[in-house]
Write a protein that holds these residues in place. Structure first.
Motif, PDB file in Angstrom:
ATOM      1  N   ARG A  73       0.579  -1.470   0.157  1.00 36.34           N
ATOM      2  CA  ARG A  73       0.449  -0.181   0.060  1.00 36.34           C
ATOM      3  C   ARG A  73       0.468   1.586   0.248  1.00 36.34           C
ATOM      4  NH1 ARG A  73      -2.991  -4.110  -0.222  1.00 36.34           N
ATOM      5  NH2 ARG A  73      -1.680  -3.752  -2.406  1.00 36.34           N
ATOM      6  N   LEU A  74       2.166   1.309   0.629  1.00 31.78           N
ATOM      7  CA  LEU A  74       3.019   2.595   0.769  1.00 31.78           C
ATOM      8  C   LEU A  74       3.477   2.144  -0.956  1.00 31.78           C
ATOM      9  CD1 LEU A  74       4.825   1.490   3.868  1.00 31.78           C
ATOM     10  CD2 LEU A  74       2.369   3.778   4.064  1.00 31.78           C
ATOM     11  N   HIS A  75       4.000   1.637  -1.339  1.00 28.94           N
ATOM     12  CA  HIS A  75       4.488   1.451  -2.616  1.00 28.94           C
ATOM     13  C   HIS A  75       3.269   2.309  -3.512  1.00 28.94           C
ATOM     14  CE1 HIS A  75       7.428   0.972  -6.006  1.00 28.94           C
ATOM     15  NE2 HIS A  75       6.420   0.624  -6.776  1.00 28.94           N
ATOM     16  N   GLU A  76       2.184   1.740  -3.776  1.00 29.99           N
ATOM     17  CA  GLU A  76       0.907   2.279  -3.937  1.00 29.99           C
ATOM     18  C   GLU A  76       1.175   3.749  -4.103  1.00 29.99           C
ATOM     19  OE1 GLU A  76      -1.025  -1.585  -4.429  1.00 29.99           O
ATOM     20  OE2 GLU A  76      -1.995  -0.323  -3.004  1.00 29.99           O
ATOM     21  N   GLU A  77       1.004   4.161  -2.251  1.00 30.58           N
ATOM     22  CA  GLU A  77       0.677   5.213  -2.085  1.00 30.58           C
ATOM     23  C   GLU A  77       1.796   6.047  -2.541  1.00 30.58           C
ATOM     24  OE1 GLU A  77      -0.028   5.278   1.765  1.00 30.58           O
ATOM     25  OE2 GLU A  77      -1.768   4.302   1.201  1.00 30.58           O
ATOM     26  N   HIS A  78       2.889   6.295  -2.923  1.00 32.16           N
ATOM     27  CA  HIS A  78       4.768   6.764  -3.467  1.00 32.16           C
ATOM     28  C   HIS A  78       4.162   6.857  -4.623  1.00 32.16           C
ATOM     29  CE1 HIS A  78       8.395   8.164  -3.848  1.00 32.16           C
ATOM     30  NE2 HIS A  78       8.501   7.278  -4.565  1.00 32.16           N
ATOM     31  N   ASP A  79       3.715   5.671  -5.642  1.00 25.83           N
ATOM     32  CA  ASP A  79       2.905   5.829  -7.454  1.00 25.83           C
ATOM     33  C   ASP A  79       2.766   6.941  -7.881  1.00 25.83           C
ATOM     34  OD1 ASP A  79       5.790   4.191  -7.114  1.00 25.83           O
ATOM     35  OD2 ASP A  79       4.368   3.033  -7.990  1.00 25.83           O
ATOM     36  N   ALA A  80       1.617   7.137  -6.552  1.00 24.74           N
ATOM     37  CA  ALA A  80       0.292   8.156  -6.437  1.00 24.74           C
ATOM     38  C   ALA A  80       0.520   9.233  -5.991  1.00 24.74           C
ATOM     39  CB  ALA A  80      -0.783   7.691  -6.080  1.00 24.74           C
ATOM     40  N   LYS A  81       1.555   9.346  -5.282  1.00 28.56           N
ATOM     41  CA  LYS A  81       2.073  10.740  -5.219  1.00 28.56           C
ATOM     42  C   LYS A  81       2.576  11.542  -6.256  1.00 28.56           C
ATOM     43  CE  LYS A  81       2.151  10.422   0.118  1.00 28.56           C
ATOM     44  NZ  LYS A  81       2.966  10.612   1.226  1.00 28.56           N
ATOM     45  N   ARG A  82       4.059  10.949  -6.781  1.00 27.27           N
ATOM     46  CA  ARG A  82       4.437  11.494  -8.142  1.00 27.27           C
ATOM     47  C   ARG A  82       3.698  11.832  -8.837  1.00 27.27           C
ATOM     48  NH1 ARG A  82       6.230   8.353 -11.329  1.00 27.27           N
ATOM     49  NH2 ARG A  82       6.420   6.389 -10.528  1.00 27.27           N
ATOM     50  N   VAL A  83       2.707  10.749  -9.516  1.00 24.75           N
ATOM     51  CA  VAL A  83       2.040  10.953 -10.679  1.00 24.75           C
ATOM     52  C   VAL A  83       0.659  12.348 -10.285  1.00 24.75           C
ATOM     53  CG1 VAL A  83       0.205  10.312 -11.558  1.00 24.75           C
ATOM     54  CG2 VAL A  83       1.889   8.346 -11.942  1.00 24.75           C
ATOM     55  N   LEU A  84       0.182  11.882  -9.459  1.00 20.33           N
ATOM     56  CA  LEU A  84      -0.676  13.559  -9.350  1.00 20.33           C
ATOM     57  C   LEU A  84       0.069  14.680  -8.566  1.00 20.33           C
ATOM     58  CD1 LEU A  84      -3.127  13.904  -8.670  1.00 20.33           C
ATOM     59  CD2 LEU A  84      -2.829  13.743  -6.052  1.00 20.33           C
ATOM     60  N   SER A  85       1.185  14.378  -8.113  1.00 23.01           N
ATOM     61  CA  SER A  85       2.320  15.914  -8.584  1.00 23.01           C
ATOM     62  C   SER A  85       2.386  16.251 -10.177  1.00 23.01           C
ATOM     63  CB  SER A  85       4.130  16.009  -7.732  1.00 23.01           C
ATOM     64  OG  SER A  85       4.193  16.991  -7.947  1.00 23.01           O
ATOM     65  N   ASP A  86       2.949  15.540 -10.678  1.00 23.53           N
ATOM     66  CA  ASP A  86       3.393  15.624 -11.924  1.00 23.53           C
ATOM     67  C   ASP A  86       1.878  16.179 -12.834  1.00 23.53           C
ATOM     68  OD1 ASP A  86       5.820  15.047 -11.598  1.00 23.53           O
ATOM     69  OD2 ASP A  86       5.247  12.424 -12.338  1.00 23.53           O
ATOM     70  N   LEU A  87       1.161  16.081 -12.313  1.00 26.52           N
ATOM     71  CA  LEU A  87      -0.413  16.231 -12.981  1.00 26.52           C
ATOM     72  C   LEU A  87      -0.714  17.601 -12.622  1.00 26.52           C
ATOM     73  CD1 LEU A  87      -2.819  13.015 -13.177  1.00 26.52           C
ATOM     74  CD2 LEU A  87      -1.864  14.272 -15.289  1.00 26.52           C
ATOM     75  N   HIS A  88      -0.380  17.634 -11.058  1.00 23.43           N
ATOM     76  CA  HIS A  88      -0.639  18.740 -10.513  1.00 23.43           C
ATOM     77  C   HIS A  88       0.571  20.172 -11.674  1.00 23.43           C
ATOM     78  CE1 HIS A  88      -0.358  22.237  -7.737  1.00 23.43           C
ATOM     79  NE2 HIS A  88      -1.370  21.769  -7.842  1.00 23.43           N
ATOM     80  N   ASP A  89       1.942  19.569 -11.424  1.00 25.46           N
ATOM     81  CA  ASP A  89       2.616  20.875 -12.402  1.00 25.46           C
ATOM     82  C   ASP A  89       1.790  20.735 -13.726  1.00 25.46           C
ATOM     83  OD1 ASP A  89       4.059  21.483 -10.121  1.00 25.46           O
ATOM     84  OD2 ASP A  89       5.265  19.122 -10.490  1.00 25.46           O
ATOM     85  N   LEU A  90       1.659  19.768 -13.922  1.00 24.03           N
ATOM     86  CA  LEU A  90       1.168  19.220 -15.752  1.00 24.03           C
ATOM     87  C   LEU A  90       0.509  20.732 -15.923  1.00 24.03           C
ATOM     88  CD1 LEU A  90       1.680  18.625 -18.954  1.00 24.03           C
ATOM     89  CD2 LEU A  90       0.740  16.511 -17.611  1.00 24.03           C
ATOM     90  N   GLY A  91      -0.866  20.856 -15.340  1.00 23.31           N
ATOM     91  CA  GLY A  91      -1.875  21.212 -15.438  1.00 23.31           C
ATOM     92  C   GLY A  91      -3.098  20.851 -16.042  1.00 23.31           C
ATOM     93  N   THR A  92      -4.362  21.088 -15.849  1.00 20.68           N
ATOM     94  CA  THR A  92      -5.781  20.871 -16.858  1.00 20.68           C
ATOM     95  C   THR A  92      -5.369  20.579 -18.076  1.00 20.68           C
ATOM     96  OG1 THR A  92      -7.439  22.641 -16.216  1.00 20.68           O
ATOM     97  CG2 THR A  92      -6.989  19.793 -14.350  1.00 20.68           C
ATOM     98  N   GLU A  93      -5.255  21.768 -18.026  1.00 18.91           N
ATOM     99  CA  GLU A  93      -5.620  22.198 -20.099  1.00 18.91           C
ATOM    100  C   GLU A  93      -4.626  21.091 -20.849  1.00 18.91           C
ATOM    101  OE1 GLU A  93      -8.360  24.142 -20.552  1.00 18.91           O
ATOM    102  OE2 GLU A  93      -8.636  23.846 -18.269  1.00 18.91           O
ATOM    103  N   ALA A  94      -2.852  20.819 -20.174  1.00 23.55           N
ATOM    104  CA  ALA A  94      -2.476  20.067 -21.212  1.00 23.55           C
ATOM    105  C   ALA A  94      -3.245  18.953 -21.639  1.00 23.55           C
ATOM    106  CB  ALA A  94      -1.069  19.365 -20.240  1.00 23.55           C
ATOM    107  N   ALA A  95      -2.506  18.776 -23.187  1.00 25.00           N
ATOM    108  CA  ALA A  95      -2.637  17.790 -24.027  1.00 25.00           C
ATOM    109  C   ALA A  95      -2.848  16.241 -23.645  1.00 25.00           C
ATOM    110  CB  ALA A  95      -2.319  17.807 -25.629  1.00 25.00           C
TER     111      ALA A  95
END
Length: 187
Positions: A73-95
């Motif tokens: 579960r901790l490994h899954e949470e780490h992976d999700a945090k990384r992707v979520l952080s990347d998406l946050h930086d990317l923004g919802t308007e990105a292609a």
């Protein structure tokens, strides 16, 4: 319906899983400002939810569910945090936001299902109901001082969350306030 006072930690987390699923659907159905707003709400809920689980729930469930379950579960949470952080930086308007968001949704929902099938039943089997209710209060307290954005570099341990969480939360909440003020000033 269980009152908030009588709600145990499993009921609280199941309610939050429902909120997370609803926010995923809201983000997918929206566009423009509504999509950004729904995504910000999802980011915040996921960040505080996972931080509280890492501080309160996973340590309590380690003996009940087993070390391997909690490590996964901790490994899954780490992976999700990384992707979520990347998406946050990317923004919802990105292609490629929607494609990457769909992958995050699948991973987060699979993670929630595993918690519901492996971790939560173990908690109910091994921890008395009074302690489960106290744990709900502890989760709420942890969420109140948790960061509002994912910080994958900080790690997933309870100790890291206790030490790094409050300063990161202050920074995140100040950044949130400035961002909210800026949006309101433009609006």
């Amino acid at each position: 319906m269980v009152s908030a006072k009588d709600q145990d930690v499993v009921e609280l987390l199941l309610d939050q899983h429902k909120q997370i699923k609803a926010l995923f659907a809201e983000v997918k159905a929206a566009d423009g400002d509504a999509k950004r707003t729904a995504f910000r709400q999802l980011v915040r809920l996921l960040a505080v939810h996972e931080a509280a689980e890492e501080q309160v729930v996973h340590p309590a469930a380690r003996d009940a569910a087993g070390d391997a379950v909690i490590k996964a579960r901790l490994h899954e949470e780490h992976d999700a945090k990384r992707v979520l952080s990347d998406l946050h930086d990317l923004g919802t308007e990105a292609a490629d936001f929607d494609t990457r968001f769909a992958a995050l949704e699948r991973a987060v929902l699979q993670h929630a299902t595993r918690e519901e099938q492996e971790e939560f039943p173990a908690l109910r089997r091994t921890i008395d109901p009074a302690r489960l209710r106290r744990m709900a209060g502890a989760v709420k307290a942890a969420e109140a001082v948790a960061p509002t954005r994912p910080h994958p570099a900080a790690g997933e341990s309870a100790i890291v969350n206790l030490v790094a969480g409050p300063p990161l939360a202050l920074f995140d909440r100040a950044r949130d306030a400035v961002s909210d003020w800026s949006r309101a000033a433009r609006g």
